[in-house]
Design an enzyme around this catalytic site. Structure first.
Site, PDB file in Angstrom:
ATOM      1  CD  GLN A   1      56.172  17.713  28.566  1.00  0.00           C
ATOM      2  OE1 GLN A   1      55.215  18.075  27.841  1.00  0.00           O
ATOM      3  NE2 GLN A   1      56.320  16.759  29.023  1.00  0.00           N
ATOM      4  CG  PHE A   2      56.735  19.043  35.532  1.00  0.00           C
ATOM      5  CD1 PHE A   2      57.288  18.300  36.414  1.00  0.00           C
ATOM      6  CD2 PHE A   2      55.357  18.561  34.998  1.00  0.00           C
ATOM      7  CE1 PHE A   2      56.868  17.016  36.875  1.00  0.00           C
ATOM      8  CE2 PHE A   2      54.961  17.426  35.643  1.00  0.00           C
ATOM      9  CZ  PHE A   2      55.574  16.668  36.582  1.00  0.00           C
ATOM     10  CB  THR A   3      58.698  15.664  32.372  1.00  0.00           C
ATOM     11  OG1 THR A   3      58.081  15.822  31.099  1.00  0.00           O
ATOM     12  CG2 THR A   3      57.245  15.161  33.143  1.00  0.00           C
TER      13      THR A   3
END
Length: 150
Positions: free
Chosen positions: A78-80
């Site tokens: 989950q890069f966000t």
């Protein structure tokens, strides 16, 4: 590293209409990696998560860990989680690690969880994923590595 930990009764992740990971009782982990994260960060966070006492005992007190209850993990990249929303209306993702670094740390993190005897299911790194879960509690925590700067 930054990991959102959600206690769940059941969860799954689907990519292009196919379930790639599915668990019963356990934890859903949304895993974010930043530029300077190392394997040591992954070890710290993995150890912290599997030993967090966030499952109830017979007196409804949070006294049991994932290991104690024999729970599973659904780990989703989950890069966000490293999105900076302080300026403007569009998040800035400059703090998120480049994919070639992030996947190395993410895969090491999952391997460390497996080494601790935990059943680990995953999504597909970098893919658009649909995550479904029945949140238990709800109990949601954020665990960050010892090298976290902010």
């Amino acid at each position: 590293m930054r990991v959102v930990v959600q206690r769940s009764k059941e969860a799954s992740v689907t990519v292009e209409g196919k379930i790639t990971g599915q668990i019963k009782k356990g934890l859903v982990l949304l895993v974010g990696v930043t530029h300077d994260d190392t394997f040591e960060d992954a070890e710290f966070v993995a150890d912290k998560i599997v030993n967090l006492r966030i499952f109830e005992d017979e007196n409804d007190k949070m006294n049991h860990s994932l290991i104690d209850v024999g729970g599973e993990i659904l780990s989703v990249s989950q890069f966000t989680l490293y999105g900076d929303c302080r300026k403007g209306r569009r998040p800035n993702f400059m703090a998120a690690a480049r994919p070639e670094h992030a996947i190395t740390i993410y895969e090491k993190f999952n391997a460390l969880l497996l080494d601790k005897g935990i059943s680990v299911e995953t999504g597909i790194f970098g893919a658009m994923m649909d995550v479904a879960l029945v949140n238990d509690g709800p109990v949601t925590l954020i665990v960050e590595s010892k090298n976290e700067k902010s």
